[in-house]
Motif scaffolding. Structure first.
Motif, PDB file in Angstrom:
ATOM      1  N   LEU A   1      13.089  65.037   4.523  1.00 42.14           N
ATOM      2  CA  LEU A   1      12.404  65.524   3.322  1.00 42.14           C
ATOM      3  C   LEU A   1      11.111  66.252   3.661  1.00 42.14           C
ATOM      4  CD1 LEU A   1      12.912  62.469   0.922  1.00 42.14           C
ATOM      5  CD2 LEU A   1      14.231  64.592   1.039  1.00 42.14           C
ATOM      6  N   ALA A   2      10.342  65.734   4.620  1.00 41.94           N
ATOM      7  CA  ALA A   2       9.091  66.388   4.998  1.00 41.94           C
ATOM      8  C   ALA A   2       9.355  67.746   5.636  1.00 41.94           C
ATOM      9  CB  ALA A   2       8.303  65.501   5.953  1.00 41.94           C
ATOM     10  N   THR A   3      10.421  67.851   6.439  1.00 44.95           N
ATOM     11  CA  THR A   3      10.752  69.131   7.065  1.00 44.95           C
ATOM     12  C   THR A   3      11.154  70.169   6.027  1.00 44.95           C
ATOM     13  OG1 THR A   3      11.471  68.003   9.079  1.00 44.95           O
ATOM     14  CG2 THR A   3      12.238  70.253   8.753  1.00 44.95           C
ATOM     15  N   LEU A   4      12.009  69.788   5.101  1.00 45.74           N
ATOM     16  CA  LEU A   4      12.445  70.731   4.069  1.00 45.74           C
ATOM     17  C   LEU A   4      11.286  71.160   3.175  1.00 45.74           C
ATOM     18  CD1 LEU A   4      15.850  69.107   3.022  1.00 45.74           C
ATOM     19  CD2 LEU A   4      15.482  71.083   4.514  1.00 45.74           C
ATOM     20  N   ALA A   5      10.456  70.174   2.767  1.00 47.42           N
ATOM     21  CA  ALA A   5       9.329  70.506   1.901  1.00 47.42           C
ATOM     22  C   ALA A   5       8.287  71.332   2.652  1.00 47.42           C
ATOM     23  CB  ALA A   5       8.701  69.226   1.358  1.00 47.42           C
ATOM     24  N   GLY A   6       8.012  70.981   3.911  1.00 45.12           N
ATOM     25  CA  GLY A   6       7.046  71.745   4.690  1.00 45.12           C
ATOM     26  C   GLY A   6       7.510  73.163   4.929  1.00 45.12           C
ATOM     27  N   TYR A   7       8.801  73.340   5.172  1.00 43.62           N
ATOM     28  CA  TYR A   7       9.349  74.696   5.350  1.00 43.62           C
ATOM     29  C   TYR A   7       9.245  75.502   4.066  1.00 43.62           C
ATOM     30  CZ  TYR A   7      12.828  78.369   6.109  1.00 43.62           C
ATOM     31  OH  TYR A   7      13.466  79.578   6.211  1.00 43.62           O
TER      32      TYR A   7
ATOM     33  N   LEU B   1       8.151  67.028  15.278  1.00 46.12           N
ATOM     34  CA  LEU B   1       9.017  66.029  14.656  1.00 46.12           C
ATOM     35  C   LEU B   1       8.939  64.692  15.386  1.00 46.12           C
ATOM     36  CD1 LEU B   1      12.187  68.187  13.878  1.00 46.12           C
ATOM     37  CD2 LEU B   1      10.605  67.197  12.223  1.00 46.12           C
ATOM     38  N   THR B   2       8.854  64.738  16.727  1.00 44.28           N
ATOM     39  CA  THR B   2       8.744  63.498  17.493  1.00 44.28           C
ATOM     40  C   THR B   2       7.452  62.770  17.163  1.00 44.28           C
ATOM     41  OG1 THR B   2      10.038  64.464  19.299  1.00 44.28           O
ATOM     42  CG2 THR B   2       8.720  62.514  19.809  1.00 44.28           C
TER      43      THR B   2
END
Length: 268
Positions: free
Chosen positions: A80-86, A188-189
Motif C-alpha cells: 500500500l505504501a509503494t502504490l500510494a507513494g508512486y 523497501l528493505t
C-alpha cells in the motif's frame, strides 16, 4: 585532527549502544540473589535463566503472536505504501499537495487517541481478540510514514526513466513494476525492517485489543512478566534478551541494505 575526532565520536557512539546490551546480557547470567549485577561477567554463568524465563513467561506463544502480527503487517503495508507513494509522486492533480498534507497529519496521531474508538469499532465487527485487531490498525497507522518514505524515493529518481518508459508506450503499472521497483530495493528493505521492528515491539494495541494472554505480543507478555518477577533482575534481563533477539538478528542480516536505504536519498 578532524580524522581522530571523527573516529573518537564513532567509538563513543558505538560504546553507547553496545555497553547497555553487554550489561543486560551479563545481568541475565547472574544468580537470582544478585539484585544489582552491573557490568560484571559472572564467575559461574547461569545459562538456565534463559530457560526459566522462556517457560515462566510462555515466550513460545508470545513470540509466535509477534511474528504473526509482523508478518501480516509488513507485506500489506509495503504494498500500500509503494502504490500510494508512486501515485503521490507522479499524479499531476491539484489535490496532490493537500491530500499529501492531510495524510501527513497521521504522523501526529498518537495511539492513545485512537485505541478506545478502535476497541468499540473492532468489537462491533467481531474482530476483537484476533490478530486482525492489531494488524489492521497498525497498517493504517504506518501508512503516513510509509507513503512519505516511498514518495521521497520515487521523486528522487531521475525523471528521464519514467519519461523514456512513457515514450516507449509503457503503462503506469509497467513503469512501476519493471523500472522503478528494481531500483527501490534498498528503500523497501529499510521500510520493511522499520515496519517489522514497530510491529514486533507493539505493546499498547496488543494489550487492549487482544484479551487472550497467549495471543499477545512478546513486549506485552514481557510487561506481565515484569509484574511477576519485578525483583529478579537476572530473570528479567533474560526475558528482555529473548524479546529483542529476533529484531537484532534481522537487522544484522539486512544491515547493508538498511544503511544503503537510509543514505540513498542523501547520496542522490
Amino acid at each position: 585532527m578532524t580524522r581522530y575526532l571523527t573516529r573518537l565520536s564513532l567509538l563513543v557512539a558505538a560504546a553507547s549502544v553496545l555497553i547497555p546490551f553487554l550489561a543486560i546480557f551479563s545481568a541475565a547470567l547472574q544468580p537470582e540473589s544478585n539484585l544489582s549485577p552491573g557490568l560484571e561477567w559472572p564467575s559461574d554463568p547461569h545459562w538456565e535463566n534463559f530457560a526459566t524465563a522462556w517457560t515462566s513467561a510462555g515466550f513460545a506463544s508470545l513470540l509466535k503472536s509477534s511474528a504473526i502480527i509482523a508478518i501480516g503487517v509488513v507485506p500489506i503495508s509495503l504494498v500500500l505504501a509503494t502504490l500510494a507513494g508512486y501515485g503521490m509522486s507522479t499524479m499531476g492533480s491539484r489535490v496532490r499537495g493537500p491530500l499529501f498534507a492531510l495524510l501527513m497529519l497521521g504522523l501526529a496521531l498518537p495511539y492513545e487517541a485512537i485505541v478506545i474508538p478502535l476497541y468499540y469499532d473492532l468489537r462491533s465487527v467481531g474482530l476483537l481478540n484476533t490478530y486482525w485487531a492489531v494488524i489492521l490498525p497498525l497498517v493504517g497507522a504506518f501508512m503516513p510514514f510509509g507513503v512519505f518514505w516511498m514518495r521521497s524515493h520515487f521523486e528522487a529518481m531521475p525523471k528521464e526513466l519514467t519519461e523514456a518508459a512513457v515514450m516507449d508506450g509503457a503503462s503506469s503499472w509497467r513503469t512501476l513494476t519493471t523500472i522503478l521497483l528494481p531500483t527501490a530495493r534498498p528503500a523497501l528493505t529499510t521500510l520493511g525492517l522499520l515496519y517489522f521492528m514497530w510491529s514486533w515491539n507493539q505493546f499498547l494495541l496488543a494489550l487492549i485489543l487482544i484479551q487472550d494472554p497467549a495471543m499477545r505480543t512478546a513486549p506485552a507478555g514481557l510487561g506481565k512478566f515484569v509484574q511477576q518477577f519485578g525483583q529478579n533482575i537476572p530473570l528479567l534481563s533474560a526475558g528482555t534478551i529473548i524479546v529483542i533477539t529476533p529484531v537484532v538478528l534481522l537487522y544484522l542480516f539486512f544491515q547493508r541494505h538498511f544503511v544503503k536505504g537510509i543514505l540513498q536519498g542523501a547520496v542522490k
